[in-house]
Motif scaffolding. Structure first.
Motif, PDB file in Angstrom:
ATOM      1  N   LEU A 193       0.308  -1.267  -0.175  1.00 52.45           N
ATOM      2  CA  LEU A 193       0.212   0.295  -0.200  1.00 52.45           C
ATOM      3  C   LEU A 193       0.681   0.994  -0.075  1.00 52.45           C
ATOM      4  CD1 LEU A 193      -2.677  -1.396   2.586  1.00 52.45           C
ATOM      5  CD2 LEU A 193      -3.224  -0.779   0.084  1.00 52.45           C
ATOM      6  N   ILE A 194       1.953   1.639   0.299  1.00 53.95           N
ATOM      7  CA  ILE A 194       2.594   2.374   0.952  1.00 53.95           C
ATOM      8  C   ILE A 194       4.720   2.050  -0.477  1.00 53.95           C
ATOM      9  CG2 ILE A 194       1.910   3.580   2.297  1.00 53.95           C
ATOM     10  CD1 ILE A 194       3.825   2.003   4.019  1.00 53.95           C
ATOM     11  N   SER A 195       4.512   2.999  -0.674  1.00 51.97           N
ATOM     12  CA  SER A 195       6.490   3.021  -1.318  1.00 51.97           C
ATOM     13  C   SER A 195       7.204   3.519   0.121  1.00 51.97           C
ATOM     14  CB  SER A 195       5.937   3.586  -2.376  1.00 51.97           C
ATOM     15  OG  SER A 195       6.503   5.057  -2.591  1.00 51.97           O
ATOM     16  N   SER A 196       6.903   4.745   0.554  1.00 49.48           N
ATOM     17  CA  SER A 196       8.327   4.752   1.387  1.00 49.48           C
ATOM     18  C   SER A 196       7.239   5.178   2.479  1.00 49.48           C
ATOM     19  CB  SER A 196       9.346   5.809   0.722  1.00 49.48           C
ATOM     20  OG  SER A 196       8.468   6.927   0.657  1.00 49.48           O
ATOM     21  N   GLY A 197       8.636   5.680   3.546  1.00 52.94           N
ATOM     22  CA  GLY A 197       8.129   7.104   4.460  1.00 52.94           C
ATOM     23  C   GLY A 197       8.592   6.410   6.176  1.00 52.94           C
ATOM     24  N   PHE A 198       8.687   7.903   6.546  1.00 54.63           N
ATOM     25  CA  PHE A 198       9.334   7.649   8.174  1.00 54.63           C
ATOM     26  C   PHE A 198       8.745   6.674   8.865  1.00 54.63           C
ATOM     27  CE2 PHE A 198      10.721  12.270   6.329  1.00 54.63           C
ATOM     28  CZ  PHE A 198      12.214  11.552   6.625  1.00 54.63           C
ATOM     29  N   SER A 199       9.398   6.257  10.398  1.00 52.25           N
ATOM     30  CA  SER A 199       8.356   5.359  10.968  1.00 52.25           C
ATOM     31  C   SER A 199       7.598   5.700  11.767  1.00 52.25           C
ATOM     32  CB  SER A 199       9.559   4.622  11.995  1.00 52.25           C
ATOM     33  OG  SER A 199      10.017   6.191  12.773  1.00 52.25           O
ATOM     34  N   SER A 200       7.058   7.320  11.793  1.00 48.71           N
ATOM     35  CA  SER A 200       5.783   8.126  12.297  1.00 48.71           C
ATOM     36  C   SER A 200       4.610   8.051  11.229  1.00 48.71           C
ATOM     37  CB  SER A 200       6.672   8.678  13.186  1.00 48.71           C
ATOM     38  OG  SER A 200       7.004   9.858  11.904  1.00 48.71           O
ATOM     39  N   CYS A 201       5.148   8.193  10.133  1.00 46.18           N
ATOM     40  CA  CYS A 201       4.128   8.059   9.149  1.00 46.18           C
ATOM     41  C   CYS A 201       2.857   7.667   9.060  1.00 46.18           C
ATOM     42  CB  CYS A 201       4.702   8.285   7.457  1.00 46.18           C
ATOM     43  SG  CYS A 201       5.883   9.419   7.273  1.00 46.18           S
ATOM     44  N   TYR A 202       1.775   7.570   8.350  1.00 42.34           N
ATOM     45  CA  TYR A 202       0.735   6.834   8.605  1.00 42.34           C
ATOM     46  C   TYR A 202       0.521   5.484   9.994  1.00 42.34           C
ATOM     47  CZ  TYR A 202       1.740   7.015   3.275  1.00 42.34           C
ATOM     48  OH  TYR A 202       2.002   7.927   2.152  1.00 42.34           O
ATOM     49  N   SER A 203       0.817   6.720  10.993  1.00 42.35           N
ATOM     50  CA  SER A 203       0.802   6.440  12.440  1.00 42.35           C
ATOM     51  C   SER A 203      -0.756   6.850  13.378  1.00 42.35           C
ATOM     52  CB  SER A 203       1.854   6.014  12.947  1.00 42.35           C
ATOM     53  OG  SER A 203       2.184   7.324  13.194  1.00 42.35           O
ATOM     54  N   ARG A 204      -0.853   6.055  14.248  1.00 36.16           N
ATOM     55  CA  ARG A 204      -1.795   6.223  15.125  1.00 36.16           C
ATOM     56  C   ARG A 204      -1.478   6.710  15.997  1.00 36.16           C
ATOM     57  NH1 ARG A 204      -7.368   5.041  13.517  1.00 36.16           N
ATOM     58  NH2 ARG A 204      -7.833   3.144  12.048  1.00 36.16           N
ATOM     59  N   LEU A 205      -1.817   7.486  16.615  1.00 34.23           N
ATOM     60  CA  LEU A 205      -1.693   8.579  18.143  1.00 34.23           C
ATOM     61  C   LEU A 205      -2.366   8.201  18.922  1.00 34.23           C
ATOM     62  CD1 LEU A 205      -3.208  11.683  17.328  1.00 34.23           C
ATOM     63  CD2 LEU A 205      -0.969  11.392  17.587  1.00 34.23           C
ATOM     64  N   ASP A 206      -1.123   7.111  20.069  1.00 29.80           N
ATOM     65  CA  ASP A 206      -1.655   6.773  21.679  1.00 29.80           C
ATOM     66  C   ASP A 206      -2.735   7.523  22.034  1.00 29.80           C
ATOM     67  OD1 ASP A 206      -1.717   5.388  24.149  1.00 29.80           O
ATOM     68  OD2 ASP A 206       0.428   5.102  23.548  1.00 29.80           O
ATOM     69  N   PRO A 207      -3.870   6.825  22.072  1.00 25.70           N
ATOM     70  CA  PRO A 207      -5.013   7.535  23.280  1.00 25.70           C
ATOM     71  C   PRO A 207      -4.644   7.753  25.276  1.00 25.70           C
ATOM     72  CG  PRO A 207      -5.867   4.949  23.152  1.00 25.70           C
ATOM     73  CD  PRO A 207      -4.296   4.969  22.147  1.00 25.70           C
ATOM     74  N   ASP A 208      -3.555   7.178  25.012  1.00 24.30           N
ATOM     75  CA  ASP A 208      -3.274   7.335  26.858  1.00 24.30           C
ATOM     76  C   ASP A 208      -1.881   7.758  27.197  1.00 24.30           C
ATOM     77  OD1 ASP A 208      -5.937   5.636  27.513  1.00 24.30           O
ATOM     78  OD2 ASP A 208      -5.071   3.776  26.925  1.00 24.30           O
ATOM     79  N   GLU A 209      -0.870   8.555  25.904  1.00 26.96           N
ATOM     80  CA  GLU A 209      -0.115   9.254  25.896  1.00 26.96           C
ATOM     81  C   GLU A 209      -0.249  10.552  25.808  1.00 26.96           C
ATOM     82  OE1 GLU A 209       2.850   8.467  27.116  1.00 26.96           O
ATOM     83  OE2 GLU A 209       2.764   6.798  28.248  1.00 26.96           O
ATOM     84  N   PRO A 210       0.172  11.586  26.037  1.00 25.27           N
ATOM     85  CA  PRO A 210       0.778  12.656  24.740  1.00 25.27           C
ATOM     86  C   PRO A 210       1.267  12.647  23.865  1.00 25.27           C
ATOM     87  CG  PRO A 210       1.389  12.675  27.032  1.00 25.27           C
ATOM     88  CD  PRO A 210       1.461  11.968  27.133  1.00 25.27           C
ATOM     89  N   ALA A 211       0.429  13.493  22.762  1.00 26.68           N
ATOM     90  CA  ALA A 211       0.713  13.438  21.409  1.00 26.68           C
ATOM     91  C   ALA A 211       2.289  13.533  21.639  1.00 26.68           C
ATOM     92  CB  ALA A 211      -0.022  14.611  20.368  1.00 26.68           C
ATOM     93  N   PRO A 212       2.888  13.362  20.273  1.00 26.24           N
ATOM     94  CA  PRO A 212       3.899  13.797  19.895  1.00 26.24           C
ATOM     95  C   PRO A 212       3.853  15.190  19.170  1.00 26.24           C
ATOM     96  CG  PRO A 212       3.349  12.619  18.249  1.00 26.24           C
ATOM     97  CD  PRO A 212       2.152  12.312  19.448  1.00 26.24           C
ATOM     98  N   THR A 213       5.277  15.916  19.329  1.00 29.49           N
ATOM     99  CA  THR A 213       4.956  16.515  18.471  1.00 29.49           C
ATOM    100  C   THR A 213       3.572  16.801  17.316  1.00 29.49           C
ATOM    101  OG1 THR A 213       7.553  17.496  19.300  1.00 29.49           O
ATOM    102  CG2 THR A 213       6.171  18.814  17.368  1.00 29.49           C
ATOM    103  N   VAL A 214       3.106  18.008  17.805  1.00 29.74           N
ATOM    104  CA  VAL A 214       2.123  18.632  16.874  1.00 29.74           C
ATOM    105  C   VAL A 214       2.633  18.967  15.445  1.00 29.74           C
ATOM    106  CG1 VAL A 214      -0.108  19.554  15.987  1.00 29.74           C
ATOM    107  CG2 VAL A 214      -0.109  18.624  18.197  1.00 29.74           C
ATOM    108  N   THR A 215       2.966  19.260  13.922  1.00 26.99           N
ATOM    109  CA  THR A 215       3.384  19.474  13.400  1.00 26.99           C
ATOM    110  C   THR A 215       2.230  20.133  12.374  1.00 26.99           C
ATOM    111  OG1 THR A 215       2.931  17.663  12.043  1.00 26.99           O
ATOM    112  CG2 THR A 215       4.844  17.526  12.749  1.00 26.99           C
ATOM    113  N   VAL A 216       3.267  20.717  11.137  1.00 28.35           N
ATOM    114  CA  VAL A 216       1.951  22.428  10.119  1.00 28.35           C
ATOM    115  C   VAL A 216       1.021  20.553   9.427  1.00 28.35           C
ATOM    116  CG1 VAL A 216       3.740  23.727  10.160  1.00 28.35           C
ATOM    117  CG2 VAL A 216       4.263  22.257   8.295  1.00 28.35           C
ATOM    118  N   ASN A 217       1.601  19.944   9.290  1.00 29.78           N
ATOM    119  CA  ASN A 217       1.190  18.958   8.250  1.00 29.78           C
ATOM    120  C   ASN A 217       0.143  17.783   8.863  1.00 29.78           C
ATOM    121  OD1 ASN A 217       1.830  19.789   5.498  1.00 29.78           O
ATOM    122  ND2 ASN A 217       3.853  18.985   6.645  1.00 29.78           N
TER     123      ASN A 217
END
Length: 383
Positions: free
Chosen positions: A287-311
């Motif tokens: 389904l995908i050809s490339s991407g960083f490890s954090s791409c196409y991934s869900r936020l953990d409901p029970d943790e603070p979010a990672p840094t919110v980016t402009v995208n």
């Protein structure tokens, strides 16, 4: 006694200044930024302030003073985060020439400090400034303020330790007129989060292990009261009362629900999103050809979010898929994770442009924490 006066340089949407105002001790009187849309947002939320959309190097400080009717010693605090490019080329004492068009952006910040002589300054920037070129750039920044008569100190802090549901790490430098004291706010929430580290651990403003603090607010602590929406859908009414103190605080003004509109994903993206897990490894390779490890991934409901980016409205760019719903975050959810109150107004109608404003902002709640500490140092009451 009137409220203390704040200038917000490189203000963006004005989140930093908004936080200072939330203390009840400050009023923002001036904001300047290069991006007109961000300044439009600043103006919507600070209607009594002078808002300027321009290159700060093209603005005469004397002309700004005349427009404000505020000259030397009339401003109490100057805050801002100059873009980090160019610190390595700071030329000693250039900022003492307050309207030199050759000044770098940081030198402009310093020149405002030299011109208005605020009692405090708060300088916010990327964590990497602490170690870039072995710390030489940060030393140069501090040397400029020292020449101007300010004692400075700095810390690396994580916004999650101060009640923001996001692991956003920043470098904060505070300056005070020579001989004054700098008292750092104590973390209000527990949690030890990943950091770039520093050779001096005292520079990391972290909670004490035995402090008995509540855990940092999580993603769902921030957004679980917002009604479910599918990709391409919009909700304009809250579906439930606030479920956490954090949600209640963001909804205090009782405004109607805005910006809770989900990106209309393509069929292919929806298929990818349905497979999403904690990292890109959850996505079937076809389904995908490339991407960083954090791409196409869900936020953990029970943790603070990672840094919110402009995208954060585009799953291909970063970790921004809703913990349980098959879509990227809405603008309102991103704003919640950045600690904007629901009544904060964003100019413009373009989703990507609004996401950029939100992602680039200083979380207002972080500004409030720092503002409260400075108000206390200045003997001002807070709300």
């Amino acid at each position: 006694m009137g409220r203390l006066k704040v200038m917000d340089l490189f203000c963006g949407t004005g989140g930093f200044g908004r936080g200072f105002e939330r203390t009840g001790a400050f009023e923002v009187v001036y904001g300047i930024d290069l991006l007109p849309l961000s300044v439009d947002t600043f103006r919507l939320n600070h209607p009594r302030a002078l808002a300027v959309a321009a290159d700060i190097r093209a603005q005469s400080r004397a002309a700004v003073a005349d427009r404000l009717g505020l000259h030397r010693d009339a401003v109490d605090v100057i805050v801002g985060g100059p873009p980090c490019q160019g610190f390595s080329s700071i030329r000693p004492h250039r900022s003492s020439r307050f309207d030199d068009p050759r000044n770098s952006l940081f030198e402009e910040f310093a020149a405002y400090v030299g011109y208005w002589r605020p009692r405090f300054l708060v300088f916010e920037n990327v964590v990497g400034l602490a170690t870039h070129r072995g710390g030489a750039d940060l030393d140069a920044v501090r040397a400029e303020f020292d020449v101007l008569g300010y004692d400075t100190d700095w810390r690396i802090l994580n916004a999650a330790n101060f009640g923001v549901p996001q692991k956003r790490e920043r470098l904060i430098l505070i300056g005070v007129q020579r001989g004054g004291s700098i008292d750092w706010p104590a973390p209000t929430h527990a949690g030890w989060f990943r950091t770039i580290g520093h050779r001096d651990p005292a520079r990391l403003l972290r909670p004490e292990a035995a402090a008995g603090l509540p855990p940092a607010p999580t993603v769902m602590d921030a957004i679980s009261d917002l009604p479910p929406v599918r990709a391409g859908e919009t909700a304009t009414r809250y579906a439930s009362p606030p479920r956490t103190d954090y949600q209640a605080a963001r909804r205090a003004a009782g405004e109607p629900l805005t910006l809770h509109s989900a990106t209309r994903h393509t069929d292919r993206m929806l298929e990818i999103v349905r497979h999403a897990g904690s990292n890109i490894a959850s996505i079937p390779p076809h389904l995908i050809s490339s991407g960083f490890s954090s791409c196409y991934s869900r936020l953990d409901p029970d943790e603070p979010a990672p840094t919110v980016t402009v995208n954060f409205v585009h799953p291909a760019s970063n970790k921004c898929i809703h913990p349980f719903q098959d879509r990227a975050l809405t603008l309102r959810e991103g704003a919640r994770l950045q600690s904007f109150d629901d009544d904060f107004r964003f100019a413009g109608s373009n989703r990507n442009a609004t996401a950029k404003q939100i992602g680039n902002a200083v979380p207002p709640l972080l500004g409030e924490v720092l503002g409260s500490a400075i108000a206390a140092a200045l003997g001002a009451a807070v709300a």
